[in-house]
Design an enzyme around this catalytic site. Structure first.
Site, PDB file in Angstrom:
ATOM      1  N   CYS A 162     -15.852  -8.081   8.612  1.00 22.96           N
ATOM      2  CA  CYS A 162     -15.939  -7.563   7.016  1.00 22.96           C
ATOM      3  C   CYS A 162     -16.482  -8.612   6.000  1.00 22.96           C
ATOM      4  CB  CYS A 162     -14.435  -6.971   6.624  1.00 22.96           C
ATOM      5  SG  CYS A 162     -14.248  -5.621   7.073  1.00 22.96           S
TER       6      CYS A 162
HETATM    7  N1  CO8 Z   1      -5.110  12.487  10.767  1.00 16.55           N
HETATM    8  C1  CO8 Z   1      -3.749  12.982  10.722  1.00 16.55           C
HETATM    9  N2  CO8 Z   1      -2.584  11.914  10.825  1.00 16.55           N
HETATM   10  C2  CO8 Z   1      -3.194  10.726  10.880  1.00 16.55           C
HETATM   11  C3  CO8 Z   1      -4.531  10.128  11.072  1.00 16.55           C
HETATM   12  C4  CO8 Z   1      -5.459  11.467  10.905  1.00 16.55           C
HETATM   13  N3  CO8 Z   1      -6.614  11.096  10.789  1.00 16.55           N
HETATM   14  N4  CO8 Z   1      -4.481   9.013  11.385  1.00 16.55           N
HETATM   15  C5  CO8 Z   1      -3.392   8.435  11.221  1.00 16.55           C
HETATM   16  N5  CO8 Z   1      -2.559   9.749  11.302  1.00 16.55           N
HETATM   17  C6  CO8 Z   1      -0.867   9.547  11.200  1.00 16.55           C
HETATM   18  C7  CO8 Z   1      -0.536   7.959  12.331  1.00 16.55           C
HETATM   19  O1  CO8 Z   1      -0.525   8.551  13.500  1.00 16.55           O
HETATM   20  C8  CO8 Z   1       0.991   8.167  11.533  1.00 16.55           C
HETATM   21  O2  CO8 Z   1       1.798   9.023  12.219  1.00 16.55           O
HETATM   22  P1  CO8 Z   1       3.349   8.716  12.398  1.00 16.55           P
HETATM   23  O3  CO8 Z   1       4.027   8.315  11.335  1.00 16.55           O
HETATM   24  O4  CO8 Z   1       3.753   9.946  13.395  1.00 16.55           O
HETATM   25  O5  CO8 Z   1       3.139   7.419  13.306  1.00 16.55           O
HETATM   26  C9  CO8 Z   1       0.799   8.523  10.100  1.00 16.55           C
HETATM   27  O6  CO8 Z   1      -0.512   9.356   9.844  1.00 16.55           O
HETATM   28  C10 CO8 Z   1       0.413   7.510   9.120  1.00 16.55           C
HETATM   29  O7  CO8 Z   1      -0.484   6.599   9.450  1.00 16.55           O
HETATM   30  P2  CO8 Z   1      -0.626   5.284   8.947  1.00 16.55           P
HETATM   31  O8  CO8 Z   1       0.504   4.342   8.622  1.00 16.55           O
HETATM   32  O9  CO8 Z   1      -1.429   4.362   9.985  1.00 16.55           O
HETATM   33  O10 CO8 Z   1      -1.341   5.608   7.692  1.00 16.55           O
HETATM   34  P3  CO8 Z   1      -1.782   4.743   6.437  1.00 16.55           P
HETATM   35  O11 CO8 Z   1      -1.255   5.328   5.150  1.00 16.55           O
HETATM   36  O12 CO8 Z   1      -1.581   3.281   6.829  1.00 16.55           O
HETATM   37  O13 CO8 Z   1      -3.222   4.944   6.591  1.00 16.55           O
HETATM   38  C11 CO8 Z   1      -5.314   3.644   7.114  1.00 16.55           C
HETATM   39  C12 CO8 Z   1      -4.043   4.524   7.575  1.00 16.55           C
HETATM   40  C13 CO8 Z   1      -6.298   4.460   6.150  1.00 16.55           C
HETATM   41  C14 CO8 Z   1      -6.231   3.140   8.348  1.00 16.55           C
HETATM   42  C15 CO8 Z   1      -4.872   2.445   6.096  1.00 16.55           C
HETATM   43  O14 CO8 Z   1      -3.792   1.749   6.937  1.00 16.55           O
HETATM   44  C16 CO8 Z   1      -5.823   1.139   5.955  1.00 16.55           C
HETATM   45  O15 CO8 Z   1      -6.853   1.858   5.531  1.00 16.55           O
HETATM   46  N6  CO8 Z   1      -5.416   0.106   6.293  1.00 16.55           N
HETATM   47  C17 CO8 Z   1      -6.507  -0.897   5.920  1.00 16.55           C
HETATM   48  C18 CO8 Z   1      -7.390  -1.266   7.057  1.00 16.55           C
HETATM   49  C19 CO8 Z   1      -8.322  -2.102   6.915  1.00 16.55           C
HETATM   50  O16 CO8 Z   1      -8.699  -2.278   5.849  1.00 16.55           O
HETATM   51  N7  CO8 Z   1      -8.935  -2.493   7.864  1.00 16.55           N
HETATM   52  C20 CO8 Z   1     -10.075  -3.366   7.782  1.00 16.55           C
HETATM   53  C21 CO8 Z   1     -10.922  -2.732   8.969  1.00 16.55           C
HETATM   54  S1  CO8 Z   1     -12.494  -3.087   8.547  1.00 16.55           S
HETATM   55  C22 CO8 Z   1     -12.889  -4.562   9.138  1.00 16.55           C
HETATM   56  O17 CO8 Z   1     -12.258  -5.683   9.224  1.00 16.55           O
HETATM   57  C23 CO8 Z   1     -14.148  -4.617   9.844  1.00 16.55           C
HETATM   58  C24 CO8 Z   1     -14.472  -4.679  11.299  1.00 16.55           C
HETATM   59  C25 CO8 Z   1     -15.736  -4.625  11.861  1.00 16.55           C
HETATM   60  C26 CO8 Z   1     -16.289  -3.171  11.701  1.00 16.55           C
HETATM   61  C27 CO8 Z   1     -16.042  -2.285  12.662  1.00 16.55           C
HETATM   62  C28 CO8 Z   1     -17.014  -1.430  13.016  1.00 16.55           C
HETATM   63  C29 CO8 Z   1     -16.607  -0.298  14.024  1.00 16.55           C
END
Ligand code: CO8
Length: 379
Positions: A162
């Site tokens: 990133c």
């Molecule tokens: N639909 C329905 N439910 C879902 C979904 C979905 N699509 N996805 C997750 N859930 C569920 C989960 O399983 C979980 O269920 P349970 O409570 O039963 O376990 C529940 O919803 C809550 O899940 P989360 O706690 O994971 O939900 P969040 O509110 O945290 O949201 C996010 C998830 C959006 C992923 C959030 O945590 C986020 O954005 N975090 C920051 C991540 C970030 O910035 N990462 C950086 C990555 S990018 C990077 O570094 C570059 C990498 C290189 C690029 C790669 C390219 C491929």
């Protein structure tokens, strides 16, 4: 071989943004994943019931928008992504003598940046291609782009997930400042869709493809409409396994599945959210303090675009209130997370209205962990 003068003033004089034609909405992604899940879970019901196989979990478009702010993403190739017999883009491999896919999208953005900065190939001495993945190890995509553009000098690729864009801009700043180059082209061809696990509800919605480019040059040669002095750069990395891809050249020797899900992007999203937000806010206020500024002195924040809730939390920590879209523009609703390019897209689309003397901060945060920032002032 050329000898250049060192330069005390280094500027950003132009930016280019190339947006792929194809759009995939949340609804389309969810429909495909849910159909895939229905079939997989039915076909494997006995194994799932016995606990030997995990079911594929269904996704939800309203969850995606609420949890991330993402409504859609652009992709280089849409064909294959929504096909439940494939669940990945179908991109035709090109012969070695043909232009590579990644160089092609890099060139689209590079040419726009050159036009914006009013620069010809002969004015540029170096090309850096910096992104989350390059489609091959060598020869460098940057050298292919350099050759296509007719730029003399040198080029190289670098990968910092990133923070690839900001870290490459730092290198460009140092090169111009020290006299290694008069002007440097930094390109971020983020062709990430091949690395997305479209069968995983936790990550299938996060990313989109794009290409951005920025020209960094000596202050005394800049002659474009919008010139930003680079007042300073700051970088920070802290090791974390919370965002990871094990894709790599060692797969052949490991005797593990070269296409296994651990080879694709995966993360502990909640942990990333909790750990990176305070780090980013502290980094940004620390960077400003080095130059005697407060967060409230900043006219515009071009922040990394991973999650709208992250950006709001970071801005709230810095400003003590929610910023509006004019102060901290959001582009991830349309583009999703474009790895390193997000803050550069925000800059490309939202910099021309700034007035002379206005301060801006360009910042990335993500895998590594890595944080990179540039403090800019409009001339
Ligand atoms: N639909 C329905 N439910 C879902 C979904 C979905 N699509 N996805 C997750 N859930 C569920 C989960 O399983 C979980 O269920 P349970 O409570 O039963 O376990 C529940 O919803 C809550 O899940 P989360 O706690 O994971 O939900 P969040 O509110 O945290 O949201 C996010 C998830 C959006 C992923 C959030 O945590 C986020 O954005 N975090 C920051 C991540 C970030 O910035 N990462 C950086 C990555 S990018 C990077 O570094 C570059 C990498 C290189 C690029 C790669 C390219 C491929």
């Amino acid at each position: 071989m050329r000898l250049h003068q060192a330069s005390d003033q280094v500027v950003i004089s132009g930016a280019g943004l190339w947006t792929p034609d194809h759009v995939v909405t949340n609804e389309e992604l969810v429909e495909a994943l849910n159909a895939y899940a229905d079939r997989f879970n039915t076909e494997n019901a006995l194994e799932i019931e016995a606990g030997r196989l995990a079911p594929v979990m269904k996704s939800d478009a309203s969850f995606i928008e609420k949890a991330s702010g993402i409504k859609q993403r652009h992709v280089y190739v849409k064909d294959g992504i929504l096909d439940i017999n494939r669940m990945r883009p179908r991109i035709v491999e090109r012969a070695e003598g043909e232009l590579s896919h990644q160089a092609e999208i890099a060139l689209h953005a590079a040419r726009k940046a050159m036009a914006a900065a009013n620069k010809k190939a002969a004015d540029i001495d170096a090309v850096i291609v910096s992104c989350a993945y390059t489609q091959r190890a060598y020869p460098a995509i940057a050298i292919e782009v350099q050759d296509e553009l007719g730029i003399e000098g040198f080029g190289f690729d670098m990968l910092v997930a990133c923070s690839a864009a900001t870290f490459a801009l730092h290198r460009a700043y140092e090169m111009v400042r020290s006299g290694t180059a008069r002007a440097v082209m930094v390109i971020n061809p983020e062709l990430v869709s091949p690395q997305i696990n479209f069968c995983d509800r936790d990550s299938h919605f996060i990313f989109g493809d794009v290409a951005t480019a920025v020209i960094v040059e000596r202050g005394d040669t800049a002659n474009s409409a919008s010139v930003f002095d680079i007042l300073g750069t700051q970088a920070q990395t802290v090791y974390s396994n919370n965002i990871r891809s094990n894709f790599g050249y060692m797969s052949r020797a490991f005797d593990t599945d070269p296409f296994g899900v651990d080879k694709l992007f995966h993360q502990e999203g909640r942990a990333v959210f909790k750990e990176v937000c305070p780090m980013a806010a502290e980094h940004l206020s620390g960077h400003l303090a080095l130059y005697g500024f407060e967060p409230t002195d900043v006219r515009r924040w071009w922040l990394h675009q991973a999650n709208i809730n992250m950006n709001q939390l970071i801005s709230k920590k810095l400003l003590g209130r929610m910023p509006d879209n004019d102060e901290a523009p959001i582009v991830l609703d349309r583009y999703a997370n474009t790895a390193s390019a997000g803050s550069v897209i925000a800059f490309s689309l939202h910099h021309e209205d700034l007035e002379s003397g206005d301060l801006g901060m360009l910042c990335s945060f993500g895998a590594g962990y890595s944080i990179g920032s540039l403090l800019l002032r409009k001339r």
